[in-house]
Scaffold this active site. Structure first.
Site, PDB file in Angstrom:
ATOM      1  CE  LYS A 206      -4.181   0.460   2.729  1.00  0.00           C
ATOM      2  NZ  LYS A 206      -5.267   0.898   4.522  1.00  0.00           N
TER       3      LYS A 206
HETATM    4  C1  E4P Z   1      -8.422   0.903   3.830  1.00  0.00           C
HETATM    5  O1  E4P Z   1      -7.377   0.502   3.284  1.00  0.00           O
HETATM    6  C2  E4P Z   1      -8.201   1.420   5.522  1.00  0.00           C
HETATM    7  O2  E4P Z   1      -7.563   1.333   6.275  1.00  0.00           O
HETATM    8  C3  E4P Z   1      -9.500   2.057   5.706  1.00  0.00           C
HETATM    9  O3  E4P Z   1     -10.432   1.767   5.211  1.00  0.00           O
HETATM   10  C4  E4P Z   1      -9.833   3.604   6.596  1.00  0.00           C
HETATM   11  O4  E4P Z   1     -11.155   3.671   6.851  1.00  0.00           O
HETATM   12  P1  E4P Z   1     -11.380   4.526   8.402  1.00  0.00           P
HETATM   13  O5  E4P Z   1     -11.630   6.085   7.523  1.00  0.00           O
HETATM   14  O6  E4P Z   1     -12.706   4.287   8.248  1.00  0.00           O
HETATM   15  O7  E4P Z   1     -10.184   5.123   8.976  1.00  0.00           O
END
Ligand code: E4P
Length: 221
Positions: A83
């Site tokens: 990522k």
């Molecule tokens: C995605 O890859 C992120 O880890 C996640 O969806 C972020 O979500 P949040 O905005 O609820 O922290």
């Protein structure tokens, strides 16, 4: 639509995997920081629990650092997807990682053009953050709609991974729009299963069955 679990909690991942509908897992530094234990070991265990793409995020902010962290994460297990944040350096790192055959999930996407750039750089997934846009009074789902439409116009080998999904309606809407993947916390996945009419219907079926069995027993006596 593929369902990913958005957590680094092994217990939740075990529970989700047992449902038979979890296709992958997304983690981020905040999610890993919440768990006790070595993040590397946690990621390795997640890869053993779910045989699908498991996102592990880099924390370097320069392309060289992201490349080296990305290589490290990718070497952990075949399921790991690196990522990278959608920044100038993140795009450079994505291009380099993709050239090495490593899958990249470009994260922290908040505009359609960021998603287009990510796909052009060779990302395998783009992660528009729906909930975080909603948090600042902007229609997060419109971003998913825009990206799906743009990707339909071209031939990118890149999936739209609707992220930051906070409740069942987010998942429903992302599915309606044709997002390839939705990543959600275990609480949201559990909520998708539930319907009060299912519970009422099941209760009635079981009561009727018991009643019929008793009547049958009474008639045989
Ligand atoms: C995605 O890859 C992120 O880890 C996640 O969806 C972020 O979500 P949040 O905005 O609820 O922290």
């Amino acid at each position: 639509m593929k369902f990913f679990l958005d957590t680094a909690n092994l217990q939740e991942i075990r529970e989700g995997a047992a449902l038979g509908v979890v296709d992958g897992v997304t983690t981020n530094p905040s999610l890993l920081a919440k768990e006790k234990g070595d993040p590397e070991e946690i990621l390795r265990q997640i890869c053993e629990l779910v045989d699908g793409p498991i996102s592990a995020e880099v924390v370097a902010t320069d392309a060289a650092g992201m490349l080296s962290e990305g290589r490290h994460w990718a070497a952990l297990h075949k399921n790991i997807v690196v990522k990278c944040p959608c920044t100038v350096e993140g795009l450079k790192a994505t291009k380099l990682l993709a050239a090495e055959g490593k899958r990249v999930n470009m994260t922290l996407i908040f505009s359609p053009m960021q998603a287009l750039l990510a796909a052009k750089a060779g990302a395998r997934f783009v992660s528009p953050f729906v909930g975080r846009l909603d948090d600042v009074s902007t229609d997060g789902m419109q971003l998913v709609a825009d990206i799906v439409q743009i990707f339909e116009n071209y031939d990118f080998d890149c999936e739209v991974l609707a992220a930051s999904l906070r409740h069942p309606m987010h998942v429903l809407e992302a599915a309606r729009l044709g997002a390839h993947v939705g990543t959600m916390p275990m609480s949201v996945l559990s909520a998708l299963v539930k319907h009060p009419l299912t519970d009422i219907g099941l209760k009635r079926f079981l009561e009727d069955w018991e009643k019929a069995k008793k009547e049958l027993g009474a008639r045989a006596r």
